[in-house]
Design a protein around this motif. Structure first.
Motif, short mmCIF file in Angstrom:
data_model
loop_
_atom_site.label_atom_id
_atom_site.label_comp_id
_atom_site.label_asym_id
_atom_site.label_seq_id
_atom_site.Cartn_x
_atom_site.Cartn_y
_atom_site.Cartn_z
N THR A 120 6.15 -24.46 11.93
CA THR A 120 6.96 -23.90 13.01
C THR A 120 6.07 -23.72 14.24
N PRO A 121 6.65 -23.47 15.42
CA PRO A 121 5.81 -23.17 16.58
C PRO A 121 4.84 -22.02 16.33
N ARG A 122 5.29 -21.00 15.60
CA ARG A 122 4.39 -19.89 15.26
C ARG A 122 3.25 -20.38 14.37
N GLY A 123 3.58 -21.22 13.40
CA GLY A 123 2.56 -21.76 12.51
C GLY A 123 1.53 -22.60 13.25
N ILE A 124 1.99 -23.37 14.22
CA ILE A 124 1.06 -24.18 15.02
C ILE A 124 0.12 -23.28 15.80
N GLY A 125 0.67 -22.26 16.43
CA GLY A 125 -0.16 -21.35 17.23
C GLY A 125 -1.21 -20.63 16.42
N LEU A 126 -0.87 -20.27 15.17
CA LEU A 126 -1.80 -19.52 14.33
C LEU A 126 -2.84 -20.43 13.65
N ARG A 127 -2.41 -21.60 13.23
CA ARG A 127 -3.30 -22.46 12.45
C ARG A 127 -4.06 -23.48 13.31
N ALA A 130 8.26 -17.10 10.05
CA ALA A 130 7.78 -18.17 9.15
C ALA A 130 6.81 -19.09 9.88
N GLU A 131 5.78 -19.52 9.17
CA GLU A 131 4.81 -20.47 9.71
C GLU A 131 5.10 -21.90 9.27
N GLU A 132 5.89 -22.05 8.20
CA GLU A 132 6.22 -23.37 7.69
C GLU A 132 7.73 -23.50 7.56
N LEU A 133 8.20 -24.75 7.60
CA LEU A 133 9.63 -25.01 7.47
C LEU A 133 10.09 -24.93 6.02
N GLY A 134 9.18 -25.06 5.09
CA GLY A 134 9.55 -24.99 3.68
C GLY A 134 10.15 -26.26 3.13
#
Length: 233
Positions: free
Chosen positions: A113-120, A29-33
């Motif tokens: 999320t940390p993944r979302g930060i890295g991608l965006r 997931a890229e966002e916490l929702g």
């Protein structure tokens, strides 16, 4: 701050934001929702139960340790935690709201999320690694050092307004951690090591005056939460 007799801090009860954070751990997931803005995230049923248990702990304190005032973050989850807890105490505690006790602002990274930060925001992820957690400030957000700045002002005012007082601070995990940094005069390295242990919902952290200086009596204590899952982050 050193003019206080006791300084008591607690984190709010479990919130729907805490559940959302746990739900995405280990996923892509890229966002916490989380739909609400941070200030409007409510307590869960478990969080309300934790607040009741916090209130029972308050009710059982010796008279010379009872809080003389409660100071609360303006966010919904902290306001409701304070309201529920204070209703359990068989004595009156004045309650004040202070926006300096709000949670750390994440700016453009809020809800990611940390993944979302890295991608965006890959450039921000690189800057975060270079500067380190303590000094990194997201665009529109706050660093941990920024928290120290606003808390210095809050505790200076609290000491002046409540000399010899025993305040109860109802706030957020980052504020509890950074209060240790200030009260105990810790280094960047020391506080980031402490921060690796999550501050539990409705846990108790306390300092008592000893010879004109505040001395820590407990940190992240959860004994009063035994009827619920005290291991929830």
């Amino acid at each position: 701050m050193d003019t206080l007799e006791w300084l008591n801090l607690t984190r709010h009860g479990e919130s729907t934001g805490n559940l959302a954070y746990r739900a995405v751990q280990g996923t892509d997931a890229e966002e916490l929702g989380i739909r609400e803005r941070d200030a409007d995230i409510p307590l869960t049923d478990a969080g309300r139960e934790q607040a009741v248990l916090l209130g029972r702990w308050l009710a059982g304190l010796p008279e010379d340790q009872r809080p003389t005032v409660a100071v609360v973050s303006p966010y919904l989850r902290t306001l409701d935690t304070a309201r529920i807890a204070l209703a359990q105490a068989p004595y009156q505690i004045p309650c004040e709201v202070d926006e300096r006790l709000r949670d750390r602002e994440q700016g453009v990274l809020e809800g990611l999320t940390p993944r979302g930060i890295g991608l965006r925001y890959p450039e921000e992820a690189l800057r975060m690694r270079r500067l380190g957690k303590f000094y990194y400030r997201a665009p529109g957000g706050e660093s941990w050092a920024d928290l120290a700045l606003r808390l210095r002002g809050f505790y200076r005012d609290l000491g002046q307004d409540q000399p010899g007082g025993r305040p109860l601070i109802v706030t957020h995990d980052a504020i509890v951690v950074m209060t240790r940094y200030l009260v105990e005069q810790l280094s960047e390295h020391e506080i980031l090591e402490i921060e690796k242990e999550p501050v539990a919902n409705c846990s108790i952290t306390r300092w008592r005056d000893e010879g004109g200086r505040l001395s820590r009596r407990s940190y992240n204590a959860c004994d009063h939460l035994v009827p619920v899952d005290a291991n929830r982050p």
